[in-house]
Design an enzyme around this catalytic site. Structure first.
Site, PDB file in Angstrom:
ATOM      1  N   TYR A   8       7.701   6.807   6.205  1.00  8.74           N
ATOM      2  CA  TYR A   8       7.518   5.936   4.931  1.00  8.74           C
ATOM      3  C   TYR A   8       8.358   6.774   3.972  1.00  8.74           C
ATOM      4  CZ  TYR A   8       4.723   4.252   1.017  1.00  8.74           C
ATOM      5  OH  TYR A   8       4.360   3.454  -0.158  1.00  8.74           O
ATOM      6  N   ARG A  14       1.332   4.549  -0.105  1.00 10.00           N
ATOM      7  CA  ARG A  14       0.380   4.204   0.679  1.00 10.00           C
ATOM      8  C   ARG A  14       0.317   4.988   1.855  1.00 10.00           C
ATOM      9  NH1 ARG A  14      -2.372  -0.245   0.791  1.00 10.00           N
ATOM     10  NH2 ARG A  14      -1.991  -1.893  -1.099  1.00 10.00           N
ATOM     11  N   TRP A 104       4.135  -3.221  -8.274  1.00  7.67           N
ATOM     12  CA  TRP A 104       4.965  -2.157  -8.048  1.00  7.67           C
ATOM     13  C   TRP A 104       6.590  -2.371  -7.813  1.00  7.67           C
ATOM     14  CZ3 TRP A 104       2.202   2.095  -9.224  1.00  7.67           C
ATOM     15  CH2 TRP A 104       1.080   2.158  -9.033  1.00  7.67           C
TER      16      TRP A 104
END
Length: 200
Positions: A8, A14, A104
């Protein structure tokens, strides 16, 4: 125990629910963080072109909540019964529905600011009222005896929301208290203390 590699960006985002679960269950994993500047080169190699992904046993798993459900399956974090599991999933999905409304990645800053403001001032209070009612006088979202990943997800989502609107929980002391209970769990407290400090 399989080898886990979580991929990530260098942010909570998330992937943080997965990191919380790994911390709580004391599962070792590689927390591989990529920089935004490198994402265009990496994206074509990722299934469906989205992260986080979790590499395990030669497979690449995608979708953060699917990964979280996989990791919590057959643990009390998912809920002790099928009914509790459904309740926990319901809270997680309710929170995720709301967080997914935020643009976002919107490049027009004016549009982004206006949408964020509307969500935080008009929509968030309704969600918080419902969550407050659902929690009631219980210790956790799902009963009084066992934290579930729904409580973790509340802490993670509310941490981000409070960055955007610091007074968000001023009239919701029970929801604020639930955050403190999650953050006081030794394994979670240790993770929060050692994780890289990022805005989101």
């Amino acid at each position: 125990m399989p080898n886990y590699k979580l991929i990530y960006f260098n942010m909570r985002g998330r992937a943080e629910i997965i990191r919380y679960i790994f911390a709580y269950l004391d599962i070792k994993y590689e927390d591989h963080r990529i920089e935004q500047v490198n994402w265009p080169q990496i994206k074509p190699t990722i299934p469906f072109g989205k992260i986080p992904v979790l590499e395990v046993g030669g497979l690449t798993l995608h979708q953060s909540l699917a990964i979280a459900r996989y990791l919590t399956k057959n643990t009390d974090l998912a809920g002790k019964t099928e009914l509790e599991q459904c309740q926990a999933d319901g809270i997680v999905d309710t929170l995720d529905d709301f967080m997914s409304l935020f643009p976002w990645t919107e490049k027009n800053q004016d549009v982004k600011d206006q949408t964020f403001k509307k969500l935080l001032t008009c929509h968030a209070p309704l969600l918080l009222k419902d969550l407050d009612t659902y929690l009631g006088d219980k210790k956790w979202f799902i009963g009084n005896y066992q934290v579930t990943w729904a409580d973790f997800y509340w802490d993670i989502c509310s941490t981000t929301l409070l960055v955007l609107k610091p007074d968000l929980l001023d009239i919701h002391p029970k929801l604020a208290s639930l955050r403190k209970k999650v953050q006081a769990i030794p394994a979670i407290a240790a993770w929060i203390q050692k994780r890289p400090q990022t805005k989101l």
